[in-house]
Design an enzyme around this catalytic site. Structure first.
Site, PDB file in Angstrom:
ATOM      1  N   CYS A  59       0.844  -1.199   0.000  1.00  0.00           N
ATOM      2  CA  CYS A  59       0.000   0.000   0.000  1.00  0.00           C
ATOM      3  C   CYS A  59       0.881   1.252   0.000  1.00  0.00           C
ATOM      4  CB  CYS A  59      -0.915  -0.009   1.221  1.00  0.00           C
ATOM      5  SG  CYS A  59      -2.038   1.405   1.252  1.00  0.00           S
ATOM      6  N   CYS A  63       0.254   4.790   7.093  1.00  0.00           N
ATOM      7  CA  CYS A  63      -0.451   4.682   8.376  1.00  0.00           C
ATOM      8  C   CYS A  63       0.458   3.920   9.358  1.00  0.00           C
ATOM      9  CB  CYS A  63      -1.775   3.958   8.183  1.00  0.00           C
ATOM     10  SG  CYS A  63      -2.724   4.649   6.807  1.00  0.00           S
ATOM     11  N   CYS A  66       0.096   0.197  10.440  1.00  0.00           N
ATOM     12  CA  CYS A  66      -0.348  -0.815   9.473  1.00  0.00           C
ATOM     13  C   CYS A  66       0.759  -1.699   8.913  1.00  0.00           C
ATOM     14  CB  CYS A  66      -1.094  -0.132   8.328  1.00  0.00           C
ATOM     15  SG  CYS A  66      -1.896  -1.328   7.246  1.00  0.00           S
ATOM     16  N   CYS A 103     -16.927  -9.192   5.403  1.00  0.00           N
ATOM     17  CA  CYS A 103     -16.233  -7.908   5.223  1.00  0.00           C
ATOM     18  C   CYS A 103     -14.944  -8.126   4.436  1.00  0.00           C
ATOM     19  CB  CYS A 103     -15.864  -7.310   6.569  1.00  0.00           C
ATOM     20  SG  CYS A 103     -17.246  -7.222   7.714  1.00  0.00           S
ATOM     21  N   CYS A 134     -19.675  -6.041   3.374  1.00  0.00           N
ATOM     22  CA  CYS A 134     -18.994  -4.789   3.735  1.00  0.00           C
ATOM     23  C   CYS A 134     -17.671  -4.775   2.991  1.00  0.00           C
ATOM     24  CB  CYS A 134     -18.747  -4.749   5.240  1.00  0.00           C
ATOM     25  SG  CYS A 134     -17.894  -3.235   5.761  1.00  0.00           S
ATOM     26  N   CYS A 194     -19.717   2.072   8.281  1.00  0.00           N
ATOM     27  CA  CYS A 194     -18.982   1.402   9.348  1.00  0.00           C
ATOM     28  C   CYS A 194     -17.763   2.276   9.611  1.00  0.00           C
ATOM     29  CB  CYS A 194     -18.572  -0.002   8.912  1.00  0.00           C
ATOM     30  SG  CYS A 194     -17.500  -0.833  10.110  1.00  0.00           S
ATOM     31  N   ARG A 266     -18.587  -2.585  17.654  1.00  0.00           N
ATOM     32  CA  ARG A 266     -17.850  -3.848  17.455  1.00  0.00           C
ATOM     33  C   ARG A 266     -16.562  -3.879  18.264  1.00  0.00           C
ATOM     34  NH1 ARG A 266     -17.141  -4.068  12.079  1.00  0.00           N
ATOM     35  NH2 ARG A 266     -19.274  -4.797  11.940  1.00  0.00           N
TER      36      ARG A 266
HETATM   37  N1  SAM Z   1      -6.794   0.674   3.072  1.00  0.00           N
HETATM   38  C1  SAM Z   1      -8.082   0.835   3.591  1.00  0.00           C
HETATM   39  C2  SAM Z   1      -8.164   1.936   4.629  1.00  0.00           C
HETATM   40  O1  SAM Z   1      -7.140   2.389   5.095  1.00  0.00           O
HETATM   41  O2  SAM Z   1      -9.293   2.324   4.956  1.00  0.00           O
HETATM   42  C3  SAM Z   1      -8.681  -0.434   4.165  1.00  0.00           C
HETATM   43  C4  SAM Z   1      -7.835  -1.351   5.017  1.00  0.00           C
HETATM   44  S1  SAM Z   1      -7.239  -0.673   6.547  1.00  0.00           S
HETATM   45  C5  SAM Z   1      -6.102  -1.934   7.005  1.00  0.00           C
HETATM   46  C6  SAM Z   1      -8.659  -0.790   7.614  1.00  0.00           C
HETATM   47  C7  SAM Z   1      -8.527  -0.422   9.075  1.00  0.00           C
HETATM   48  O3  SAM Z   1      -7.902  -1.467   9.791  1.00  0.00           O
HETATM   49  C8  SAM Z   1      -7.717   0.791   9.477  1.00  0.00           C
HETATM   50  O4  SAM Z   1      -8.377   2.003   9.281  1.00  0.00           O
HETATM   51  C9  SAM Z   1      -7.511   0.528  10.956  1.00  0.00           C
HETATM   52  O5  SAM Z   1      -8.594   1.037  11.711  1.00  0.00           O
HETATM   53  C10 SAM Z   1      -7.503  -0.988  11.045  1.00  0.00           C
HETATM   54  N2  SAM Z   1      -6.135  -1.495  11.351  1.00  0.00           N
HETATM   55  C11 SAM Z   1      -5.141  -1.687  10.461  1.00  0.00           C
HETATM   56  N3  SAM Z   1      -4.040  -2.150  11.078  1.00  0.00           N
HETATM   57  C12 SAM Z   1      -4.341  -2.248  12.389  1.00  0.00           C
HETATM   58  C13 SAM Z   1      -3.601  -2.662  13.541  1.00  0.00           C
HETATM   59  N4  SAM Z   1      -2.327  -3.051  13.449  1.00  0.00           N
HETATM   60  N5  SAM Z   1      -4.227  -2.664  14.735  1.00  0.00           N
HETATM   61  C14 SAM Z   1      -5.524  -2.272  14.832  1.00  0.00           C
HETATM   62  N6  SAM Z   1      -6.254  -1.863  13.777  1.00  0.00           N
HETATM   63  C15 SAM Z   1      -5.671  -1.851  12.576  1.00  0.00           C
HETATM   64 FE1  SF4 Z   2      -2.895   1.318   3.349  1.00  0.00          FE
HETATM   65 FE2  SF4 Z   2      -2.914   0.193   5.762  1.00  0.00          FE
HETATM   66 FE3  SF4 Z   2      -3.238   2.823   5.544  1.00  0.00          FE
HETATM   67 FE4  SF4 Z   2      -5.211   1.159   4.702  1.00  0.00          FE
HETATM   68  S1  SF4 Z   2      -4.474   1.428   6.811  1.00  0.00           S
HETATM   69  S2  SF4 Z   2      -4.394   2.968   3.635  1.00  0.00           S
HETATM   70  S3  SF4 Z   2      -3.950  -0.564   3.959  1.00  0.00           S
HETATM   71  S4  SF4 Z   2      -1.372   1.663   4.987  1.00  0.00           S
END
Ligand code: SAM
Ligand code: SF4
Ligand code: DTB
Length: 319
Positions: A59, A63, A66, A103, A134, A194, A266
């Protein structure tokens, strides 16, 4: 299960009131949250959603929590958008195991046109199984949101994750306003929303309160509010963040329940680390949905058989 006697839902929460809720003695907060929960829901029912990561890693975004960001050296195997047949097979298995919502997540900043056409086909195929659907695909235009709705998608997940102020410390490649714009497009397309966040990112109590205030003061509350606990992932900037107190999760769920009484709250990421007692307390505080299945997106979820036994022991019916 809205009752005539339920107190009116509010959309005008002040930050001070929310902080005061967070700071109540735990028993007072639990009493208030659980009473609210009973006014709106059967307290002995929990909804089951199963997650599938349909596109993994690589990606472009940064973030800090992530595992799927291309910028961090994490131990995950990248995978292009999965084939429709494999996704439908996973959805069928989720349904057979008792999930009512499927989802699908993709590690994208936003979907590209070619992938998006495939996504529309995937939604139509999964909908034939009579499951709620979802998706979480990153940022959407108004037109894309409408196309998802037309294909039959029920919910769109797009988390705000924390306060607008703290978000700048967590992500630099998109803004809080970008997230809000997508959420506006999702709502305008009549998709169910959501939207929730993560606790344990190093944020202050004020940031948690501000996140919940944003959600609770929208003219329509998100139908689903996921509260995630950070799952620390090696290689990410937040890998060594200090763990939160176990009661922080309970408090956050309780406050979400009071502010958004008719929404599903949730108990999301982090359950694999939680004791049975802590989860039971979260259900008492008003959590009435979980992710159910062996995996979240890239990390392990609570054990399925253990979950089944836990619900039996608690007399909770899954829906
Ligand atoms: N890329 C898209 C986005 O950012 O919306 C969808 C996937 S992203 C991984 C979805 C959500 O997963 C993030 O907004 C975050 O809330 C949650 N998430 C991701 N990594 C996480 C982690 N290590 N611990 C807890 N929540 C996490
Ligand atoms: Fe990409 Fe992870 Fe950020 Fe979603 S949360 S935009 S998958 S880096
Ligand atoms: C949400 O709020 N939590 C889910 C889902 N929506 C997409 C994701 C949790 C991810 C946990 C870390 C991982 O497995 O990569």
């Amino acid at each position: 299960m809205t009752q005539v006697s339920s107190p009116a839902v509010r959309y005008d929460w002040q930050i001070k009131e929310i902080i005061e809720l967070f700071e109540l003695p735990l028993n007072d907060l639990l009493f208030k949250a659980h009473s609210t929960h009973r006014d709106y829901f059967n307290p002995n029912q929990v909804q089951l959603s199963t997650l599938l990561n349909i596109k993994t890693g690589a990606c472009s975004e940064d973030c800090a929590y992530c595992s799927q960001s291309a910028r961090f050296d994490t131990d995950i195997e990248r995978q292009a958008l999965m084939q429709q047949e494999a996704i439908v097979a996973a959805a069928r298995k989720a349904k057979d195991n008792g999930a009512t919502r499927f989802c699908m997540g993709a590690a994208w900043r936003s979907p590209k046109q070619k992938d998006f056409e495939q996504i529309l086909k995937i939604i139509k195929a999964v909908k034939t199984l009579d499951l709620e659907t979802c998706m979480t695909l990153g940022m959407l235009t108004a037109e894309q949101a409408q196309q998802l709705k037309n294909a039959g998608l029920d919910y769109y997940n797009h988390n705000l994750d924390t306060s607008a102020e703290y978000y700048k410390q967590i992500v630099s490649t998109h803004t809080y306003q970008d997230r809000l714009d997508t959420l506006k497009n999702v709502r305008a397309a009549n998709l169910k929303v959501c939207c929730g966040g993560i606790i344990g990112l190093g944020e202050k109590l004020e940031d948690r309160a501000a996140l919940l205030q944003t959600l609770a003061n929208w003219p329509i509350h998100p139908e689903s509010v996921p509260i995630n606990q950070l799952v620390p992932v090696d290689g990410t900037p937040l890998a060594d963040t200090q763990k939160i107190d176990v009661f922080d999760m309970v408090r956050c769920i309780a406050v979400a329940r009071i502010l958004m009484p008719a929404s599903y709250v949730r108990l999301s990421a982090g359950r694999a680390e939680m004791s049975d007692e802590l989860q039971a307390l979260c259900f008492f505080a008003g959590a009435n949905s979980i992710f159910y299945g062996e995996k979240l997106l890239t990390t392990s979820n609570a054990d399925v058989e253990h979950d089944r036994q836990l619900f039996n022991r608690l007399g909770i019916e899954t829906v």
